[in-house]
Design an enzyme around this catalytic site. Sequence first.
Site, short mmCIF file in Angstrom:
data_model
loop_
_atom_site.label_atom_id
_atom_site.label_comp_id
_atom_site.label_asym_id
_atom_site.label_seq_id
_atom_site.Cartn_x
_atom_site.Cartn_y
_atom_site.Cartn_z
N CYS A 168 -12.61 -11.39 -6.45
CA CYS A 168 -11.71 -10.53 -7.02
C CYS A 168 -10.23 -10.67 -6.34
CB CYS A 168 -12.07 -8.79 -7.04
SG CYS A 168 -13.44 -8.52 -8.08
N HIS A 247 -9.55 -12.73 6.64
CA HIS A 247 -10.94 -13.29 6.08
C HIS A 247 -11.98 -12.94 7.24
CE1 HIS A 247 -13.98 -15.90 4.64
NE2 HIS A 247 -13.04 -16.43 3.48
N HIS A 331 5.04 1.98 -5.41
CA HIS A 331 3.86 1.99 -6.05
C HIS A 331 2.73 1.04 -5.42
CE1 HIS A 331 6.74 3.09 -9.40
NE2 HIS A 331 7.51 2.02 -8.91
N HIS A 335 -6.70 -3.18 -6.83
CA HIS A 335 -7.73 -3.65 -7.66
C HIS A 335 -8.65 -2.78 -8.16
CE1 HIS A 335 -11.10 -6.16 -8.80
NE2 HIS A 335 -10.21 -6.79 -9.37
N HIS A 364 -10.96 2.55 -16.19
CA HIS A 364 -11.36 3.16 -17.29
C HIS A 364 -11.37 2.28 -18.76
CE1 HIS A 364 -11.52 6.25 -20.60
NE2 HIS A 364 -12.26 6.75 -19.85
N ASN A 368 -13.94 -3.70 -14.59
CA ASN A 368 -13.65 -4.68 -13.42
C ASN A 368 -13.44 -5.97 -14.15
OD1 ASN A 368 -13.34 -6.32 -11.04
ND2 ASN A 368 -14.93 -5.16 -10.00
#
Length: 455
Positions: A168, A247, A331, A335, A364, A368
């Site tokens: 992702c 990472h 803002h 994700h 919604h 994903n």
Amino acid sequence: MELVTALYLFPFAYIVYLVCKRAVRKRDECCYMLHYECFKPPEDRKLSTERCASIVFRNKRLRLEEFRYLLKTIVSSGIGESTYSPKNVVEGREASPTLKDALEEMDEIIFATLDKLFEKSGMSPSEIDILVVNVSLLSTVPSLTARVVNRYKMRADIKTYNVVGMGCSASLIAIDIVQQMFKVYKNMNAIIVSTESMGTNWYMGRDRSFMLSNCLFRTGGCSMLFSNNKKLKHRAIIKLNYILRTHLGSDDQAYKCCYQKEDDEGYPGFCLTRHLPKAAAQAFTQNLKVLVPNILPLRELFRYLLVSTTWTPSDLEKVGKGLNFKSGIQHFCIHPGGRAVIDGTGKGLQLTDYDLEPARMALHRWGNTSAAGFWYVLGYMEAKKRLKKGDKILMISFGAGFKCNNCLWEVMRDLKDTNVWEDCIHNYPIKTLVNPFMERYNWINDDTLSFVRLN
């Protein structure tokens, strides 16, 4: 006395160092986003509650306990009844997908978004110098980047990068690749395509840690146009101010918390383990220790120096303790990986429901969509006319590996262009995000489950 003086002066010296570092970065780096196009699948791919149920019932291996687990997971996922499924799943062929299915799925998403991107931006394929395509679960020969180059007959000297296996967070990794290239080459135009191969990676077993991916992941994608040509600055919508990648792949537990493999019965799928929240907390904490002093205003940096020593990898809530992240950020583009990810990040940064609304509504409406998810969240902000010139946007992502990648954008002009939210934005925000699956199918027991499958 000299030691005491040094201790008092150290924070000020550190602040001066950070300010100078930021000034050098702003002068030397230039990465503008000119346009982006999200994919909206055909309406016949929409996953209503009834269609979700029919897909679940087709898996003859599921027993009542697994069915009830799916029921509970879908209801609490934060996903509504307007997300989209791959064509082969809608047609009932998820148990025997082909390479042709995978390529058709990619072609539809990639070419639809790129066609619109070229049309709306006025940029020709021949003007593109860099192309990055990220699809984590599909690697083909020739590559997907080659497929794009062939379709649009791009120049022979185009620099292409095919990114796989990054999960992702792949969008921000692709942006980092482009930014690094921009440091070397001047007046370049780049395209990034982010999507995921869902249809050929549908899990057909009954292991609960694998079944979660079927509940969360949905069809989507986005193509983005970037440039470091300052002559195009007036066309830019946002500008990249900072990007950071963390990472934790050296930690075995974090490495294996999101893993593609076969279950005990040999069914391939994507496993999400119970160690995922801990890995996310560790990665997020380490990431923010570096990110915070590079993005917050000076008044918050002093506070950062005082509280950062109290942060611990095992307690995500301490990350935001004593800091006002909204002092320099208007803002938060989180994700939309799942309700737990959104709520956990919001709690750690002490964000309000207003701050979390774009991510929750994107989850919604679209589900994903893997690496493309950010841009549906950004599209929501734009459709709601929240983005004003000079505003800062913090993007926060997590990905298999385990990774936490964040970046800070600056809005270049008031944004109010139409996008994929155009036909439904008036319905949002939706206050109740509970899927009606439980209400409609809670009556299922062993006998009725067998009956439904036979009919």
